[in-house]
Design an enzyme around this catalytic site. Structure first.
Site, PDB file in Angstrom:
ATOM      1  N   TYR A 160     -48.238  -5.552  -5.422  1.00 38.28           N
ATOM      2  CA  TYR A 160     -47.427  -6.502  -4.488  1.00 38.28           C
ATOM      3  C   TYR A 160     -46.008  -6.293  -4.295  1.00 38.28           C
ATOM      4  O   TYR A 160     -45.079  -6.078  -5.195  1.00 38.28           O
ATOM      5  CB  TYR A 160     -47.626  -7.990  -5.422  1.00 38.28           C
ATOM      6  CG  TYR A 160     -46.769  -9.286  -5.023  1.00 38.28           C
ATOM      7  CD1 TYR A 160     -46.490  -9.360  -3.522  1.00 38.28           C
ATOM      8  CD2 TYR A 160     -46.096 -10.080  -5.633  1.00 38.28           C
ATOM      9  CE1 TYR A 160     -45.861 -10.499  -2.936  1.00 38.28           C
ATOM     10  CE2 TYR A 160     -45.355 -11.262  -5.270  1.00 38.28           C
ATOM     11  CZ  TYR A 160     -45.186 -11.387  -3.977  1.00 38.28           C
ATOM     12  OH  TYR A 160     -44.825 -12.357  -3.360  1.00 38.28           O
ATOM     13  N   ASP A 207     -50.333  -7.162  -0.713  1.00 37.26           N
ATOM     14  CA  ASP A 207     -49.289  -7.593   0.077  1.00 37.26           C
ATOM     15  C   ASP A 207     -48.048  -6.443   0.221  1.00 37.26           C
ATOM     16  O   ASP A 207     -47.471  -6.641  -0.924  1.00 37.26           O
ATOM     17  CB  ASP A 207     -48.778  -8.926  -0.287  1.00 37.26           C
ATOM     18  CG  ASP A 207     -47.803  -9.601   0.295  1.00 37.26           C
ATOM     19  OD1 ASP A 207     -47.379  -8.846   1.396  1.00 37.26           O
ATOM     20  OD2 ASP A 207     -47.090 -10.674   0.087  1.00 37.26           O
TER      21      ASP A 207
END
Length: 261
Positions: free
Chosen positions: A107, A147
């Site tokens: 992330y 992400d």
């Protein structure tokens, strides 16, 4: 053997569970599911998924960031973070080792609307993360997903022009030259953007703002990725985005691999 991998920024695992997360897992039945932005510690979450081993890396700060991997196959090794203190308080990386590959769930830090974290991200995080996956790559091939908080090219967001010209031509967070360069560096190191191996065209996004009915109008960004070592390309059978799955401002993305040994 065949494996299905899914990655999803759930924007709060507890909220997502209330919006159908467990039903999604059951229906899709991934072998490995990588989750970002859990915003929780394991003891705060009732995850009734007995067929999966669960590996958490939660942020020190409550209700912030955090990653989780659910896997049917028990890995040979598990490591949390990058082993660098300044990065590792936010629970952003989990690495699992398997016989044939490493799997990394990441992330990437958001540069923030005012770009206050852009220099940290470009000069420190991106460099150290790429070094981490390259070290693994020297041992065996790597699959990493998550992400990455960047739209790589103009076709990866609905409004490239308006996002490029603000902030004195540096661009908006997620589409600055530095962030895009960070993704270029990943490709230059020999990793492939799996979705682009199958879908060269635009209009495919993985994140939509909650404002202005962006999702129903498909005004989005593609900022979630599966990247693989180029030597794994022969085993990559599919890469896809699931924009119809609700429950978060991001949607799940996936790949399917078939090894022939």
């Amino acid at each position: 053997f065949q494996m299905k991998f899914i990655s999803w920024n759930v924007n709060g695992i507890r909220a997502c569970i209330k919006k159908g997360f467990l039903e999604f897992v059951e229906a899709n039945n991934p072998d490995i599911l990588c989750i970002q932005e859990t915003k929780a510690h394991p003891e705060q979450v009732d995850l009734d998924l007995p067929i999966y081993e669960k590996y958490w890396n939660s942020a020190e700060k409550k209700g912030y960031s955090g990653t989780l991997i659910l896997t049917k196959q028990i890995p040979l090794n598990v490591s949390l973070g990058l082993n660098i203190l300044k990065h590792d308080k936010e629970g952003r990386v989990i690495t699992l080792e398997y016989d044939d590959f490493f799997l990394v769930n990441v992330y990437t830090p958001n540069s923030k609307r005012d770009l206050s974290r852009l220099d940290y991200r470009f000069n420190e995080w991106n460099v150290d993360f790429l070094e981490h996956v390259m070290k693994l790559e020297n041992v065996k091939p790597v699959i990493f997903c998550g992400d990455l908080n960047v739209a790589h090219k103009e076709i990866d967001l609905a409004n490239p022009r308006t996002n490029k010209t603000t902030n004195s031509f540096r661009g908006n967070a997620g589409f600055t030259n530095k962030e895009r360069q960070g993704f270029e560096d990943i490709l230059a190191a020999g990793f492939l953007d799996t979705f682009r191996e199958f879908s060269p065209d635009g209009g495919h996004y993985s994140w939509w703002s909650y404002r202005a009915n962006a999702r129903s109008r498909n005004i989005g960004w593609r900022i979630d990725y599966f990247c693989i070592s180029s030597k794994l390309r022969p085993y990559l059978k599919q890469a896809y985005i699931q924009p119809n799955i609700l429950g978060s401002d991001h949607c799940p993305i996936g790949i399917e691999m078939i090894w022939d040994n």
